[in-house]
Design a protein around this motif. Sequence first.
Motif, PDB file in Angstrom:
ATOM      1  N   ARG A  73     -23.938  71.335  65.463  1.00 44.02           N
ATOM      2  CA  ARG A  73     -24.696  71.671  64.253  1.00 44.02           C
ATOM      3  C   ARG A  73     -24.153  70.872  63.073  1.00 44.02           C
ATOM      4  O   ARG A  73     -23.002  71.040  62.666  1.00 44.02           O
ATOM      5  CB  ARG A  73     -24.616  73.168  63.989  1.00 44.02           C
ATOM      6  CG  ARG A  73     -25.322  74.019  65.029  1.00 44.02           C
ATOM      7  CD  ARG A  73     -24.999  75.493  64.893  1.00 44.02           C
ATOM      8  NE  ARG A  73     -25.203  75.955  63.526  1.00 44.02           N
ATOM      9  CZ  ARG A  73     -24.638  77.070  63.028  1.00 44.02           C
ATOM     10  NH1 ARG A  73     -23.836  77.796  63.785  1.00 44.02           N
ATOM     11  NH2 ARG A  73     -24.874  77.433  61.783  1.00 44.02           N
ATOM     12  N   LEU A  74     -24.987  69.985  62.555  1.00 40.71           N
ATOM     13  CA  LEU A  74     -24.640  69.204  61.369  1.00 40.71           C
ATOM     14  C   LEU A  74     -25.188  69.940  60.158  1.00 40.71           C
ATOM     15  O   LEU A  74     -26.409  70.090  60.012  1.00 40.71           O
ATOM     16  CB  LEU A  74     -25.236  67.799  61.450  1.00 40.71           C
ATOM     17  CG  LEU A  74     -24.979  66.996  62.729  1.00 40.71           C
ATOM     18  CD1 LEU A  74     -25.597  65.610  62.613  1.00 40.71           C
ATOM     19  CD2 LEU A  74     -23.508  66.903  63.050  1.00 40.71           C
ATOM     20  N   VAL A  75     -24.305  70.401  59.294  1.00 42.81           N
ATOM     21  CA  VAL A  75     -24.694  71.237  58.162  1.00 42.81           C
ATOM     22  C   VAL A  75     -24.516  70.448  56.881  1.00 42.81           C
ATOM     23  O   VAL A  75     -23.402  70.014  56.549  1.00 42.81           O
ATOM     24  CB  VAL A  75     -23.870  72.530  58.117  1.00 42.81           C
ATOM     25  CG1 VAL A  75     -24.347  73.421  56.968  1.00 42.81           C
ATOM     26  CG2 VAL A  75     -23.953  73.272  59.450  1.00 42.81           C
ATOM     27  N   PRO A 114     -21.237  64.709  57.633  1.00 45.40           N
ATOM     28  CA  PRO A 114     -21.279  65.247  58.988  1.00 45.40           C
ATOM     29  C   PRO A 114     -22.056  64.316  59.907  1.00 45.40           C
ATOM     30  O   PRO A 114     -23.180  63.922  59.601  1.00 45.40           O
ATOM     31  CB  PRO A 114     -21.975  66.601  58.823  1.00 45.40           C
ATOM     32  CG  PRO A 114     -22.713  66.517  57.522  1.00 45.40           C
ATOM     33  CD  PRO A 114     -21.954  65.554  56.671  1.00 45.40           C
ATOM     34  N   GLN A 115     -21.425  63.962  61.029  1.00 43.07           N
ATOM     35  CA  GLN A 115     -22.088  63.100  61.985  1.00 43.07           C
ATOM     36  C   GLN A 115     -21.508  63.315  63.374  1.00 43.07           C
ATOM     37  O   GLN A 115     -20.363  63.742  63.531  1.00 43.07           O
ATOM     38  CB  GLN A 115     -21.991  61.629  61.590  1.00 43.07           C
ATOM     39  CG  GLN A 115     -20.603  61.071  61.520  1.00 43.07           C
ATOM     40  CD  GLN A 115     -20.626  59.602  61.126  1.00 43.07           C
ATOM     41  OE1 GLN A 115     -21.387  58.792  61.661  1.00 43.07           O
ATOM     42  NE2 GLN A 115     -19.779  59.238  60.164  1.00 43.07           N
ATOM     43  N   THR A 124     -26.069  58.036  67.296  1.00 39.58           N
ATOM     44  CA  THR A 124     -25.360  58.732  66.226  1.00 39.58           C
ATOM     45  C   THR A 124     -26.343  59.476  65.332  1.00 39.58           C
ATOM     46  O   THR A 124     -27.278  58.884  64.784  1.00 39.58           O
ATOM     47  CB  THR A 124     -24.528  57.756  65.384  1.00 39.58           C
ATOM     48  OG1 THR A 124     -23.569  57.098  66.220  1.00 39.58           O
ATOM     49  CG2 THR A 124     -23.790  58.487  64.270  1.00 39.58           C
ATOM     50  N   TYR A 125     -26.124  60.773  65.223  1.00 39.22           N
ATOM     51  CA  TYR A 125     -26.858  61.618  64.284  1.00 39.22           C
ATOM     52  C   TYR A 125     -25.961  61.858  63.076  1.00 39.22           C
ATOM     53  O   TYR A 125     -24.762  62.146  63.225  1.00 39.22           O
ATOM     54  CB  TYR A 125     -27.213  62.961  64.911  1.00 39.22           C
ATOM     55  CG  TYR A 125     -28.264  62.913  65.990  1.00 39.22           C
ATOM     56  CD1 TYR A 125     -29.623  62.888  65.656  1.00 39.22           C
ATOM     57  CD2 TYR A 125     -27.918  62.929  67.330  1.00 39.22           C
ATOM     58  CE1 TYR A 125     -30.597  62.867  66.633  1.00 39.22           C
ATOM     59  CE2 TYR A 125     -28.895  62.910  68.327  1.00 39.22           C
ATOM     60  CZ  TYR A 125     -30.229  62.882  67.965  1.00 39.22           C
ATOM     61  OH  TYR A 125     -31.196  62.855  68.943  1.00 39.22           O
ATOM     62  N   ALA A 126     -26.522  61.767  61.878  1.00 45.04           N
ATOM     63  CA  ALA A 126     -25.734  61.975  60.671  1.00 45.04           C
ATOM     64  C   ALA A 126     -26.609  62.527  59.559  1.00 45.04           C
ATOM     65  O   ALA A 126     -27.844  62.382  59.578  1.00 45.04           O
ATOM     66  CB  ALA A 126     -25.080  60.660  60.221  1.00 45.04           C
ATOM     67  N   LEU A 172     -31.780  63.139  57.588  1.00 49.50           N
ATOM     68  CA  LEU A 172     -31.218  63.010  58.930  1.00 49.50           C
ATOM     69  C   LEU A 172     -31.357  61.563  59.376  1.00 49.50           C
ATOM     70  O   LEU A 172     -32.460  61.015  59.414  1.00 49.50           O
ATOM     71  CB  LEU A 172     -31.955  63.927  59.912  1.00 49.50           C
ATOM     72  CG  LEU A 172     -31.518  63.823  61.389  1.00 49.50           C
ATOM     73  CD1 LEU A 172     -30.070  64.266  61.560  1.00 49.50           C
ATOM     74  CD2 LEU A 172     -32.443  64.638  62.289  1.00 49.50           C
ATOM     75  N   SER A 173     -30.225  60.945  59.703  1.00 46.48           N
ATOM     76  CA  SER A 173     -30.208  59.580  60.213  1.00 46.48           C
ATOM     77  C   SER A 173     -30.039  59.617  61.722  1.00 46.48           C
ATOM     78  O   SER A 173     -29.207  60.367  62.252  1.00 46.48           O
ATOM     79  CB  SER A 173     -29.052  58.804  59.580  1.00 46.48           C
ATOM     80  OG  SER A 173     -28.837  57.569  60.247  1.00 46.48           O
ATOM     81  N   ILE A 174     -30.832  58.798  62.423  1.00 47.91           N
ATOM     82  CA  ILE A 174     -30.747  58.683  63.877  1.00 47.91           C
ATOM     83  C   ILE A 174     -30.593  57.200  64.198  1.00 47.91           C
ATOM     84  O   ILE A 174     -31.490  56.402  63.918  1.00 47.91           O
ATOM     85  CB  ILE A 174     -31.996  59.266  64.565  1.00 47.91           C
ATOM     86  CG1 ILE A 174     -32.179  60.731  64.166  1.00 47.91           C
ATOM     87  CG2 ILE A 174     -31.888  59.129  66.073  1.00 47.91           C
ATOM     88  CD1 ILE A 174     -33.425  61.381  64.767  1.00 47.91           C
TER      89      ILE A 174
END
Length: 356
Positions: A23-25, A130-131, A154-156, A163-165
């Motif tokens: 979980r990226l918060v 957060p990533q 990488t999700y960040a 949200l970066s993918i």
Amino acid sequence: MTGRLIRESFGALPDGRPVERLRLVGEGSFEAAIITYGAAVQALHVPDRAGAVADVVLGHDALAPYLAHRRYFGAAIGRYANRIADGAFALDGVTYRVPANEGANALHGGFQGFDRRLWRVEAVEEDPVPQASLSYVSPDGEEGFPGNLQVRLTYAIPAPGTLSIAFEATTDRPTIANLTHHGFFNLAGVAAGGSVLDHHLTLLAEQYLPVDTASIPLDGPAPVDGTPFDFRAGAAIGAHIRDPHEQLSLGHGYDHNYCLPGGHADAPRLAARVEHPGSGRVMELLTDQPGLQFYSGNFLDGAGAGKSGRLHRQSDAFCLEPQGWPDAPNRPDYPGVRLDPGDTYRHVSLYRFSTI
């Protein structure tokens, strides 16, 4: 920017391997939850104009439904997103065959694509943002594709509401690579349910690819001007979806690649914007890819419950899938999808949320 990363269990595969949820918060109750099965975005919590938070992506509350039914909800797609005609392509005079899992064609990597694989958590960070980075090694010959393909995803959350993918891939043999994120979005919120036909879409492309009865591109790009496929000035998704147009009939709605201007870009640029009038939620999609598949949820059929026990039916979600063009391995005039040893496949897309 402040943020947190929370790791928790999301069950186990039949062979006992554990599945995690990451979980990226971010700030303002913005949160993305990623599961290691399929490297899928399992939840995406976004506030509306009044500050009320809702999950805006289709998925499941537990692992079992992901295993039982292949619906691509939020998954990483590979090795080849979209369709390959007749499940075959040639490289350097050698023909390779991918299992045909949609009629005569290969869709989203064959029967066991990246969405059906357990990804490994490589790294997690909270600072500076957060990533989480996940990896998968697709062995030579998997689903018929040549070369050992090493993939890092990488999700960040690089900025508030964003949200970066980011995908990277390398190979030890000439191969093809076309990866994407397959999110099913409803900006009203999944728990609220309802159709996305009232969502207002702006899609910044002057051309799209008409398809045949098997959803394979007929030829080269065609202009959107004067057709129901023209979203350049913005329109409700449902504004023309019932128009008597052959391409809408063939796809049971929208399920077509839009040709983004400039092809492969050096950095993500704005490709689409979606607004939901009721909640005020806005999603902007920026990508460096040459194509964007717009799908209006035509084949959601209510089979099996999603989160909150919802039965998702036709047009209850939309997909915007940044990627290479469909059947590009067989179309030398399309943007290239070949990957050679020593080169790196890269794909970065940003999903930026705000309100109106």
